[in-house]
Design an enzyme around this catalytic site. Structure first.
Site, short mmCIF file in Angstrom:
data_model
loop_
_atom_site.label_atom_id
_atom_site.label_comp_id
_atom_site.label_asym_id
_atom_site.label_seq_id
_atom_site.Cartn_x
_atom_site.Cartn_y
_atom_site.Cartn_z
N LYS A 131 12.33 -26.84 4.65
CA LYS A 131 13.53 -27.10 5.47
C LYS A 131 14.22 -28.36 4.96
CE LYS A 131 11.57 -25.02 9.64
NZ LYS A 131 12.38 -23.95 10.19
N LYS B 178 5.62 -22.19 23.15
CA LYS B 178 6.48 -20.99 23.21
C LYS B 178 7.05 -20.91 24.62
CE LYS B 178 4.70 -18.77 19.30
NZ LYS B 178 5.61 -18.90 18.17
N ARG C 123 0.81 -1.20 0.00
CA ARG C 123 0.00 0.00 0.00
C ARG C 123 0.85 1.27 0.00
NH1 ARG C 123 -4.26 0.22 4.68
NH2 ARG C 123 -2.26 0.62 5.67
N HIS D 199 2.43 -27.18 10.43
CA HIS D 199 3.79 -27.74 10.46
C HIS D 199 3.84 -29.14 11.08
CE1 HIS D 199 4.50 -23.65 9.49
NE2 HIS D 199 4.59 -23.19 10.72
N HIS E 226 6.11 -23.43 5.47
CA HIS E 226 7.56 -23.24 5.30
C HIS E 226 8.37 -24.41 5.86
CE1 HIS E 226 7.58 -21.59 9.45
NE2 HIS E 226 8.88 -21.82 9.45
N GLU F 16 9.96 -23.83 21.11
CA GLU F 16 10.49 -22.49 20.83
C GLU F 16 10.80 -21.77 22.13
OE1 GLU F 16 8.77 -20.57 17.08
OE2 GLU F 16 7.02 -21.29 18.16
N LYS G 131 0.16 -18.96 5.13
CA LYS G 131 -0.75 -19.17 6.22
C LYS G 131 -0.95 -17.86 7.01
CE LYS G 131 0.88 -20.82 10.28
NZ LYS G 131 1.73 -20.00 11.15
N ASP H 193 -1.73 -22.43 15.24
CA ASP H 193 -0.54 -21.77 14.68
C ASP H 193 0.51 -22.80 14.25
OD1 ASP H 193 1.20 -19.59 14.05
OD2 ASP H 193 2.22 -19.86 15.97
C1 BG6 Z 1 5.23 -19.92 12.15
C2 BG6 Z 1 4.42 -19.61 13.37
O1 BG6 Z 1 4.44 -20.55 11.19
O2 BG6 Z 1 6.31 -20.78 12.51
C3 BG6 Z 1 5.29 -18.98 14.46
O3 BG6 Z 1 3.38 -18.70 13.04
C4 BG6 Z 1 6.49 -19.85 14.73
O4 BG6 Z 1 4.54 -18.77 15.65
C5 BG6 Z 1 7.21 -20.22 13.44
O5 BG6 Z 1 7.36 -19.13 15.60
C6 BG6 Z 1 8.31 -21.24 13.70
O6 BG6 Z 1 9.08 -21.40 12.55
P1 BG6 Z 1 10.59 -21.89 12.63
O7 BG6 Z 1 11.00 -22.03 11.22
O8 BG6 Z 1 11.33 -20.80 13.38
O9 BG6 Z 1 10.56 -23.17 13.40
#
Ligand code: BG6
Length: 501
Positions: free
Chosen positions: A195, A351, A61, A253, A191, A229, A161, A248
């Site tokens: 990896k 987390k 934007r 994942h 994503h 994490e 996502k 999330d």
């Molecule tokens: C994202 C989540 O999809 O993946 C985040 O929204 C998370 O909350 C992240 O921290 C973790 O990705 P990675 O590659 O750091 O394990």
């Protein structure tokens, strides 16, 4: 990548007729684009993996001149990449690929300018369009593209996502996309699939004779998948508090990891075969419904504590309000098919856990009969530990004899280590998005998530959330820097299993 391999990849690219001539990134000034997408494109550019004529058009934007956009990208490269990778000639050559066109997606302004910037390529060329915007803008973006003649059959679309917050909303998004882009031109990003070690799961399972004969309920006791994490809310208040760990991390994942561990061998490594096998697993997941949810799931939320020696605030304090959003979830899942009959898959993610660590543990069963007596120290069943991050390695724990001349054989568990960083020393660790962007530009959907997979994932997640709501289950408090609420430990201990920490 060096020498022969690089040449091969380049020739692959040159001979692909489906390779895009231009890449459009919506949301190009946003966090994901600046932190991941543009640095990834830069990495591909430096390795000669981007088609030479590929132009990259950023759009958002903000009313920026192209020069200001390039300056912003240069700053991001400097912030997110190590200095030794930023040779001035490379940076300048990369920046010269970039153009910028402001588009107000919500109000429909700017699409004509976008089309003009694309010139002939816009009308008939191969285009790859990456929507790195809030999902609330997807519909408007797709309408704008269609009206500007940028949804023709040479155009493919990548989506980030979150694709919805439940099955229903995900279907609505998928329907809106389908209106303009058929499934084969829709690339849904997870994503984790970019990896290296995640892709390595396929190599390990299907490139070796060693594991597959044992990869079933006869030899495997259980599987653990952990994505831990250390970070907390990270300023993502609006996004995260409406989501929670289940949606999330598990919905996408972790279920993708589970599918790769549990899938049957695909007939070949191609998009249809791999995704057909994954979706079968996802559909075989036993629903954790109202009858099971209290014994098969645990949810937690971190309170104040310490991570890496530094004190950190609790989730509610970071948020500034009390909430029932879970920042931790542990589940006991089952894949109801022949191969996995009776084998639990324990999943956990959270987390503010003590370490950043993603891994898959495959726990084998003990040998049927031990020939060694108690003086041997006992046998420990084999384990295969696949570490995804931060370091990538695969470790098989096996029993060996301790050296020595004593009359009794003494046994010990010893690791057989496959350190990928050592085996491939000298190769830089790539950002997951490099693989995914390259495949997207080349039109290879194997590592993208198909609609039926996403919907099977949501269906399973929705049942858990329904159970939580039905039983009024709210998160148990855990101290930041710990491994989650004690009930998560009880979830496995009840079965005589300990989490691998
Ligand atoms: C994202 C989540 O999809 O993946 C985040 O929204 C998370 O909350 C992240 O921290 C973790 O990705 P990675 O590659 O750091 O394990």
């Amino acid at each position: 990548m060096k020498g022969k391999n690089l040449d091969k990849t380049l020739s692959d690219i040159k001979t692909k007729t489906d390779t895009a001539q231009a890449l459009l990134v919506f949301g190009a000034t946003g966090d994901l684009a600046q932190r991941m997408l543009l640095p990834s494109l830069y990495g591909l550019h430096c390795d000669g993996l981007l088609p030479p004529g590929l132009g990259v058009i950023g759009s958002s934007r903000s009313a920026l001149e192209a020069s200001a956009f390039r300056a912003r990208v240069a700053e991001s490269l400097a912030r997110y990449l190590p200095a030794e990778r930023l040779a001035d000639a490379n940076v300048q050559a990369f920046l010269s690929r970039l153009q910028y066109v402001p588009v107000n997606v919500a109000e429909g302004g700017g699409f004509a300018a976008l089309q003009a910037a694309l010139g002939e390529q816009g009308g008939t060329g191969k285009l790859a369009i990456f929507l790195s915007t809030a999902p609330s803008l997807f519909s408007a973006a797709i309408n704008g593209l269609r009206e500007a003649g940028l949804a023709h059959e040479g155009v493919r679309l990548a989506l980030e996502k979150p694709l919805g917050h439940d099955l229903h909303s995900s279907q609505a998004i998928n329907d809106a996309v389908l209106d303009a882009f058929p499934e084969e031109r829709t690339f849904r990003i997870d994503h984790y699939l970019g990896k290296e070690t995640v892709q390595n799961l396929l190599a390990l399972r299907f490139g070796n004779q060693l594991f597959e004969p044992l990869w079933n309920a006869a030899a495997i006791d259980h599987v653990q998948i952990t994505v831990a994490e250390t970070v907390g809310l990270e300023g993502r208040i609006d996004f995260y508090d409406g989501m929670g760990a289940l949606r999330d991390m598990v919905q996408n994942h972790m279920l993708q990891l589970l599918a790769l561990v549990a899938m049957e061998p695909p007939a070949k490594y191609d998009a249809a075969a791999v995704r057909d096998e994954k979706v079968k697993v996802l559909r075989s997941l036993r629903p954790i419904d109202r009858a099971m949810v209290t014994t098969h799931s645990v949810l937690g939320q971190y309170g104040p504590g310490a991570v890496g020696g530094a004190p950190v605030a609790g989730y509610a304090d970071e948020l500034g309000a009390a909430t029932t959003t879970e920042t931790f979830v542990a589940l006991k899942a089952h894949v109801d098919n022949w191969r996995w009959k009776g084998v639990p898959f324990y999943l956990r993610t959270g987390k503010r856990l003590p370490v950043r660590q993603s891994e898959i543990l495959v726990q084998f069963k003990p040998v049927p009969h031990s020939i060694f007596d108690e003086r041997s120290g006992g046998l420990v069943a084999n384990k295969l530990l696949i570490k995804l991050q931060p370091e990538e390695n695969i470790r098989l724990l096996v029993m060996v004899k301790e050296p020595g001349l004593g009359r009794n054989v003494r046994l010990r568990e010893v690791p057989l280590d496959l350190s990928l960083s050592a085996a491939f020393a000298g190769q830089r660790q790539r950002i997951a998005y490099e693989r995914l962007l390259l495949d997207f530009i080349n039109g290879d959907p194997t590592l993208f998530v198909r609609r039926d997979e996403v919907e099977a994932q949501w269906q399973w997640i929705d049942a858990i959330r329904d159970g939580w709501a039905y039983h009024g289950m709210t998160p148990k408090r855990y101290t930041a820097g710990s491994w989650g609420p004690s009930s998560a430990i009880a979830l496995t201990e009840r079965d005589g299993v300990s989490w691998h920490d």
